[in-house]
Structure formats: C-alpha cells, structure tokens
Design a protein around this motif. Sequence first.
Motif, PDB file in Angstrom:
ATOM      1  N   VAL A 502       4.858  -5.750  21.884  1.00 46.23           N
ATOM      2  CA  VAL A 502       4.680  -6.977  22.124  1.00 46.23           C
ATOM      3  C   VAL A 502       5.942  -7.480  22.327  1.00 46.23           C
ATOM      4  O   VAL A 502       6.419  -8.501  23.361  1.00 46.23           O
ATOM      5  CB  VAL A 502       3.904  -7.712  21.064  1.00 46.23           C
ATOM      6  CG1 VAL A 502       3.889  -9.251  21.342  1.00 46.23           C
ATOM      7  CG2 VAL A 502       2.486  -7.335  21.337  1.00 46.23           C
ATOM      8  N   GLU A 503       6.922  -7.321  21.188  1.00 42.74           N
ATOM      9  CA  GLU A 503       8.141  -7.836  21.385  1.00 42.74           C
ATOM     10  C   GLU A 503       8.755  -7.396  22.883  1.00 42.74           C
ATOM     11  O   GLU A 503       9.549  -8.289  23.296  1.00 42.74           O
ATOM     12  CB  GLU A 503       9.172  -7.598  20.212  1.00 42.74           C
ATOM     13  CG  GLU A 503      10.363  -8.141  20.029  1.00 42.74           C
ATOM     14  CD  GLU A 503      11.058  -7.744  18.910  1.00 42.74           C
ATOM     15  OE1 GLU A 503      12.319  -8.137  18.752  1.00 42.74           O
ATOM     16  OE2 GLU A 503      10.506  -6.775  17.904  1.00 42.74           O
ATOM     17  N   ARG A 504       8.995  -6.207  23.053  1.00 44.85           N
ATOM     18  CA  ARG A 504       9.385  -5.682  24.270  1.00 44.85           C
ATOM     19  C   ARG A 504       8.931  -6.119  25.615  1.00 44.85           C
ATOM     20  O   ARG A 504       9.424  -6.470  26.380  1.00 44.85           O
ATOM     21  CB  ARG A 504       9.637  -4.232  24.255  1.00 44.85           C
ATOM     22  CG  ARG A 504      10.321  -3.585  23.043  1.00 44.85           C
ATOM     23  CD  ARG A 504      10.075  -2.050  23.179  1.00 44.85           C
ATOM     24  NE  ARG A 504      10.988  -1.452  24.105  1.00 44.85           N
ATOM     25  CZ  ARG A 504      10.747  -0.325  24.606  1.00 44.85           C
ATOM     26  NH1 ARG A 504      10.027   0.585  23.871  1.00 44.85           N
ATOM     27  NH2 ARG A 504      11.754   0.214  25.490  1.00 44.85           N
ATOM     28  N   CYS A 505       7.405  -6.422  25.532  1.00 39.55           N
ATOM     29  CA  CYS A 505       6.926  -6.855  26.652  1.00 39.55           C
ATOM     30  C   CYS A 505       7.407  -8.492  26.776  1.00 39.55           C
ATOM     31  O   CYS A 505       7.452  -8.905  28.083  1.00 39.55           O
ATOM     32  CB  CYS A 505       5.276  -6.905  26.112  1.00 39.55           C
ATOM     33  SG  CYS A 505       4.232  -7.211  27.971  1.00 39.55           S
ATOM     34  N   ALA A 508      10.976  -8.499  28.362  1.00 41.70           N
ATOM     35  CA  ALA A 508      11.001  -8.038  29.751  1.00 41.70           C
ATOM     36  C   ALA A 508      10.179  -8.795  30.447  1.00 41.70           C
ATOM     37  O   ALA A 508      10.332  -8.515  31.895  1.00 41.70           O
ATOM     38  CB  ALA A 508      10.164  -6.529  29.754  1.00 41.70           C
ATOM     39  N   ASP A 509       9.699  -9.972  30.037  1.00 41.35           N
ATOM     40  CA  ASP A 509       8.681 -10.952  30.897  1.00 41.35           C
ATOM     41  C   ASP A 509       7.877 -10.402  31.906  1.00 41.35           C
ATOM     42  O   ASP A 509       8.053 -10.424  33.002  1.00 41.35           O
ATOM     43  CB  ASP A 509       9.723 -11.920  31.773  1.00 41.35           C
ATOM     44  CG  ASP A 509       9.134 -12.842  32.491  1.00 41.35           C
ATOM     45  OD1 ASP A 509       8.152 -13.564  31.945  1.00 41.35           O
ATOM     46  OD2 ASP A 509       9.543 -13.344  33.537  1.00 41.35           O
ATOM     47  N   LEU A 510       6.816  -9.769  30.957  1.00 41.65           N
ATOM     48  CA  LEU A 510       5.516  -9.014  31.611  1.00 41.65           C
ATOM     49  C   LEU A 510       4.318  -9.890  31.082  1.00 41.65           C
ATOM     50  O   LEU A 510       3.529  -9.143  30.272  1.00 41.65           O
ATOM     51  CB  LEU A 510       5.527  -7.602  31.310  1.00 41.65           C
ATOM     52  CG  LEU A 510       6.816  -6.918  31.364  1.00 41.65           C
ATOM     53  CD1 LEU A 510       6.783  -5.418  31.000  1.00 41.65           C
ATOM     54  CD2 LEU A 510       7.170  -6.498  33.022  1.00 41.65           C
ATOM     55  N   PRO A 515      -1.518  -9.805  27.415  1.00 41.58           N
ATOM     56  CA  PRO A 515      -2.763 -10.000  26.943  1.00 41.58           C
ATOM     57  C   PRO A 515      -3.400  -8.646  26.699  1.00 41.58           C
ATOM     58  O   PRO A 515      -4.100  -8.346  25.545  1.00 41.58           O
ATOM     59  CB  PRO A 515      -3.479 -10.724  28.162  1.00 41.58           C
ATOM     60  CG  PRO A 515      -2.453 -11.412  28.920  1.00 41.58           C
ATOM     61  CD  PRO A 515      -1.225 -10.368  28.878  1.00 41.58           C
ATOM     62  N   TYR A 516      -3.283  -7.763  27.528  1.00 42.57           N
ATOM     63  CA  TYR A 516      -3.721  -6.309  27.329  1.00 42.57           C
ATOM     64  C   TYR A 516      -2.885  -5.666  25.939  1.00 42.57           C
ATOM     65  O   TYR A 516      -3.787  -5.165  24.954  1.00 42.57           O
ATOM     66  CB  TYR A 516      -3.153  -5.371  28.338  1.00 42.57           C
ATOM     67  CG  TYR A 516      -4.053  -3.998  28.421  1.00 42.57           C
ATOM     68  CD1 TYR A 516      -5.065  -3.910  29.280  1.00 42.57           C
ATOM     69  CD2 TYR A 516      -3.491  -2.929  27.842  1.00 42.57           C
ATOM     70  CE1 TYR A 516      -5.615  -2.664  29.251  1.00 42.57           C
ATOM     71  CE2 TYR A 516      -3.887  -1.805  27.703  1.00 42.57           C
ATOM     72  CZ  TYR A 516      -5.306  -1.636  28.543  1.00 42.57           C
ATOM     73  OH  TYR A 516      -5.882  -0.387  28.388  1.00 42.57           O
ATOM     74  N   VAL A 517      -1.870  -5.891  25.787  1.00 44.75           N
ATOM     75  CA  VAL A 517      -1.175  -5.337  24.397  1.00 44.75           C
ATOM     76  C   VAL A 517      -1.674  -6.193  23.213  1.00 44.75           C
ATOM     77  O   VAL A 517      -1.789  -5.518  22.124  1.00 44.75           O
ATOM     78  CB  VAL A 517       0.390  -5.524  24.426  1.00 44.75           C
ATOM     79  CG1 VAL A 517       0.889  -4.800  23.332  1.00 44.75           C
ATOM     80  CG2 VAL A 517       0.774  -4.568  25.634  1.00 44.75           C
ATOM     81  N   PRO A 554       5.380 -17.841  28.203  1.00 40.02           N
ATOM     82  CA  PRO A 554       4.277 -18.080  27.306  1.00 40.02           C
ATOM     83  C   PRO A 554       3.632 -16.985  26.618  1.00 40.02           C
ATOM     84  O   PRO A 554       3.706 -15.849  27.081  1.00 40.02           O
ATOM     85  CB  PRO A 554       3.235 -18.560  28.463  1.00 40.02           C
ATOM     86  CG  PRO A 554       3.669 -17.569  29.658  1.00 40.02           C
ATOM     87  CD  PRO A 554       5.115 -17.881  29.649  1.00 40.02           C
ATOM     88  N   ALA A 555       3.212 -17.379  24.918  1.00 37.58           N
ATOM     89  CA  ALA A 555       2.640 -15.973  24.558  1.00 37.58           C
ATOM     90  C   ALA A 555       1.474 -16.614  23.733  1.00 37.58           C
ATOM     91  O   ALA A 555       1.410 -16.627  22.552  1.00 37.58           O
ATOM     92  CB  ALA A 555       3.948 -15.876  23.389  1.00 37.58           C
TER      93      ALA A 555
END
Length: 770
Positions: A502-505, A508-510, A515-517, A554-555
Amino acid sequence: MSVSVLGVRHHGPGSARSLRDELERLKPDIVLIEGPPEADGLVELAKDPGLEPPVALLAHVPGEPSKAAFWPFAVFSPEWQAIRHAVEAGIPVRFCDLPAAHSLAAEREEPAGPGPDSGMPAVRTDPIGTLARAAGYDDPERWWEDVVEHRGDTPFQVIAEAMAAVREGHVADAYEARREAFMRRTIRRAVKDGFERIAVVCGAWHVPALAGPSREGAAWGAGLPTVKADDALLRGLPKVKAETTWVPWTYGRLAAWSGYGAGVTSPGWYHHLFASADRPVERWLTAAAGVLREEDLPVSSAHVIEAVRLTQSLAVLRGRPLAGLAEVTEAARAVLCEGDDLPVELIQRRMVVGERLGHVPDATPMVPLQRHLREEQRRLKLKPEALDREHDLDLRKPLDLERSRLLHRLRLLGVEWGTPQESRSKGTFRESWTLAWRPEFDIELIEASAWGTTVPAAAGARVRDLADGGRPPGPAAPQGAAGPGPGGAPAGVSLAGLTGLVERCLLADLPDALPYVLDALSARAALDSDVTHLMAALPAMVRAQRYGDVRGTPATGLAAIVDALLTRVCVGLGGAVTGLDDDAARDLLRHIDGVHAAVALLDAASGTEAPQARWLATLRGASGRSDLHGLIEGRLTRILLDAGDLDADQVGPRMSRAMSAGHPPARAAAWIEGFLSGGGLLLVHDARLLALIDGWLTGLAPETFVDVLPLLRRTFGAFAAPERRSIGSRVRSLMTGAVPDGEDVAELDEERAAAAVRTVLMILGKTEAE
C-alpha cells in the motif's frame, strides 16, 4: 574469389586500427563478423549517428529473462570498426557465429572459446597466456600490448600461425566445434552467393579452424572439415525463439564482464590508445592532471612534464617499446598524486575504466515499455548515466514529484535505476536518490513489458499481481506466493507485506491499483489473529496515510483500516506480552516501539490525541501484569514515563520492585535494559533512579555481577559517549557527595531567571499564565 580470415583480439585498440587499415587495403565486397546472425538486420542502424558506442547486441528469449546474452562493442572493438567500414563502404555485413536461437537453448556446463556475455565460463586454454609464457612474459596483457597494441600494424598472418601452433593438439569441445562449423557454413554461403572478396573478422583463436592450413595457391576450404562433417555437427541442435536489439552499454560493465570471453580491465585506457595514436602518454597524463584539478588538487604543468619523463624511463628500464598502463599509473602516483593512493583511485575510476555510457537511436527495435521510459526520461530531464549521481527531490515541486513517482514505479517493476537514500532533510516532502543506469535494466524492462505498454500501467498491473501473491520483483518487495486464500485474501502474502505494498502504491501514485490492494489488505487483516502481524503492519499503513497527505494522493479507506488495526492491537496486546522467552520478548519490543512511533505520527496527522490515548491506556493495563518479561515491563514503564502517564514518584517504586532480591539478577538486568532503551539522559537528570540502579548493581555478589555484565554492557554501550560521561560523573557524585563536573554550586536566582523565562514564552507566543 578470395577469403581473408582476420584474427583479432576482441576489444583490442591496436587490432581495431590495423583491421580498419587492412579492410581498406583488401576492399572486400562482404564482411562476416563473429556474432549472432539474428542481428543481421540491425547492422544498418550503425549508420545512425544516434548509435554511439559502447553498445551491445542483446539476444533474449521472450518470456524467459534468464535466457539472454550480450555482445558488447566499444569504439575500439575491431568488430565495431568492421561494421563501420562496411556501412560506410555500402557493402553487406553478416554475423557468422552460432545463432542465438541455438546458443540460448543449449544446456552446457563449460562452453569453450570466446562467446557472448552470458555469464558463462570461457575456454580452458588461454591462447594469449600460452604465447606470453613462450615469449618469457609473466603477464599476458603486457605481452599483447608490447607485441600487438603498441605496434603500428597488426601482423595478421603471424597471429594466425601462432594460434595454429597453440591449437595444435587441442581438442575442441562440442559447443566450440559447432560454433566453428557454423562459421564455415556462413563462409560457404557467401561464396555460393557470388561474393568475390570475403573478409572474415573473428577472434584470433578461430583463425586456424576457418582459414585452414596456409598453402601457396590452395583454394579456401582445403584442409578444413567437409560440408558433410559440419552439417552432421549442426544437425538436431535445440532451438528457441530469440529476439535481438541494440542496448546501451557502459565501460564499467565492459570492465566487469568479459566481452566475448576476453576480459577488458581498462576500457578507458584502450579507448585512449585508439583515439590518440599521436603522443598517447603525454595526452593521458595531461588529462589525468585535469581530473585532479577538478577536485581542487594542485597539479601543474611541471608535474605533467616530470611524470612523462618518469614514464619513459620506466619503459626503457623494463624494455617496453612504449610505456603501458602500468608505467603511466606509477608515474601518476609518484608525481601527480605525490604517493597518495586516493587520487590514483580517482584516475582509475574516471579514466582507466571510464564513465562512458552508450546510446541507441529511437529507430532501434524496442518493446513499448522501453520506448515509453525513454520518453519519460526526456520529459523529466533524467538522463541515464553510468556513474552514480545523487538527486535530492523536493516533492512540493511538480517536476520533482513526477520524478519520484517514475522511480518508485520502476522499482515496483524490478528496475532499480534509482536507489532511495536517507534524506538530509527531516521533512517528508524531500527524497534523496542515487541513480545509476545498468545495461541489464533493458532485460528487466522487456520482462516487465508483459504487464503493460507504459510505466504507470505496467506498475499498476504488477501491484495487483503482487497483492494476489505474485513473485516480488526485488528484495524490498513484500514476500508472497501465488494463490488466493480463504475469503479472497492471498494465501502467501503477509499482512506486513500488503501494508508495505500500500505504501509503495501511494509513493508511485497508482490510484487505480490502490483499492485492489486495500481490499486484499482488509481480507487478510480480518483473518489474521496474530497480534505481532497486526503490529508489524500498522507502521507502514500509518506512513502510507502520511505520504498520501504530503503528496496529495487520495487514500480513501486507509483511515478506517488503520483504526481497525490499532483497535485489534490494543485488544490483543495484553495476551501477547505474557509467557515470552528472551528472543520473543526482544521481537515484541521491536513491534511495540514501531507501533508507538506510528501512533505519534498518527496523532500529528490527525491533530487529535485519541489514538495515543487508546494506546497509552493499553500499555498502562499491560504494564501492571505480574507475568511480564523484564525487558517488556521496563520498556512499557519508560514509555509511560516519557508520555507523562507516570511520574518519577510512581516509577521509583516500580524500579525498586524490579530490582528487589525476589527477582533473579538476569530479570532485573533485562528490566533495566528495557527501561533505558529510550536513552540514558534520564539517569543524568533523575538522581534517585540512578541511585536505585547503582545500589542494586553494587549489592550484587561477584559471581552474579559477572553473569549480568554482558546485559549491562549492551545496555550502556548503546548510549552516546556524552551520555556515558555524564552518567559516570553523576555516579562519582553519588559516591563522594561532590558536585558533578560542569555544574554550578550557586543556588538558582529566580529573579534573574524570570527574565529569561519571559523571553522564551514570548518567542513561543505564550503568556506567563499559560
């Protein structure tokens, strides 16, 4: 019809210069070069000025990144000069080695003879070493430089005869024999195609197998194996589908890897010899002086003149026709560097090896992912370079933020172009990276192209695969194995691994993959009952929420998951702290510290104290248990003291109980270790706590003291030197009653201090009443 087989040393500057002259003299109508025939269609790109050596031919099997090989070319490589001569003269070029489709499919232990850079061992027989020993040299490199590189021309016929003598009695293994059989087949095809003047450029080792015995008036092929024999050798070879392209190469990689099986330890020096036929020593030492001056080292023209004289004298003393790298290095060390090895290492890195990185033109065959990365590099002004380059990124600037996202996305794809470093700034809006481009990244990009045609798309698809338990791209990625678990949670992905993802996502702004993770994380957290797993997951989730705030990403859903994790940690901690051995207690202590730091960060982000209040209440309840390990009890007491939940009057009795005679000395020492793991300054400022520890320690029996000494040394050894000195001074004052060093015996003058207090309050924007 004539066939001229020209034996060269791969990456030999003298061979390259002489080969160019020989080709000008022979004027062939076709040139055959040792290399993979699949690359014949890529030769035309050598006309493009954008193809700048060092470059390499890359052959790979799509979908199998482990099956790949490189054929590197520097500007001083004879093969590159042969290609350049052919494209400039408008004559065809063919590669004549065993096709990559066969060599990549072959399962072989020890291939003989120079071949592609595929990490495989070279020929058992070292022909250069054999000839050097026969000439009385103990260094093959030095012999080759004296006999070939430092000559005005390369004696191709003499080299062919020498190699024939070395090969006499040599039995080639199957792989070497097949390579040479295919080379002969390629020559026969050129003859059949009607070419009259055929020039074959290959490693000197292969000349006897391709030219045959030298007999006056004999046609080519006399004395060589027959067509039938070669066809029998090549029949039934394993085959795979191989693709080829040009990729950039570096001189550093040329030095580290064996180009065609021939090691090149000094590519920068060889480049200089090829480019500077006139006065190479003088030009080299002048350039070395320039490198040192760039580092503000005082090097004058007189230094250079004296170094040149010393170099020439050393060459004469050693009987060399021209000073080599050893002589110029010794002269540079003695004169330019004044005996200091550190500047010599600078010359070695920048000049002997070199900083050169090649370039391939846009017309080069690439997978879409490679092409998109090139466009991103141009757009973000991040030029690939061979040497490490530091980049400090300010994430408040749009350009730096985009750079950060690109580097994080590439790391998710396993392309470690950028390595994160500890930022010199304490703010979360800064990142520090070290960037260094390696040729292997092209293979990794080709492999990653299965995930998408652009970097963001490929990284997003890779994140979804990792969340499902896919193989991680690197050591920093979460561990996991494929396959879903019950309730849709991936069976092999740890909870901490998913939170790290999640942090890496977020970094990387993905947003499409996030939401999948998060769904996978929620499913895993709901099923995981191990409190230590939850505690390991929480810090990364809190950091992810914090990074989302800083980067404007957005998270949605993070706050709810963080709150649920913290609630479950608080509920389960009481049962987790009991019945622990030393190793389990130390592991749990690491998790407690991690959660404590995360909760503080969570409070700072939310602007409330609710999470910390819940956490401290949990610690307060756990610290009152009678079955705690000493390390855990001591650490919980210290955390509560630092948070203001306990005061010194409450801590003193707890410490007294922990160090009472009813507890084993080892448990008391563990309690002290846990209590002091937050820092030793507490003992400097609280004489009562220091006296308690001192009284317990001095009251131990000699044999007991020896038993607990390792624990105490580990505890106090972690303190900074000033802390240890202050504690020692305090202990001395306890024994003598004297005032510790550096302290004033005068009583506090409250009137004089009041003025200072008012000034500090004014700076802080507070009043005395507050």
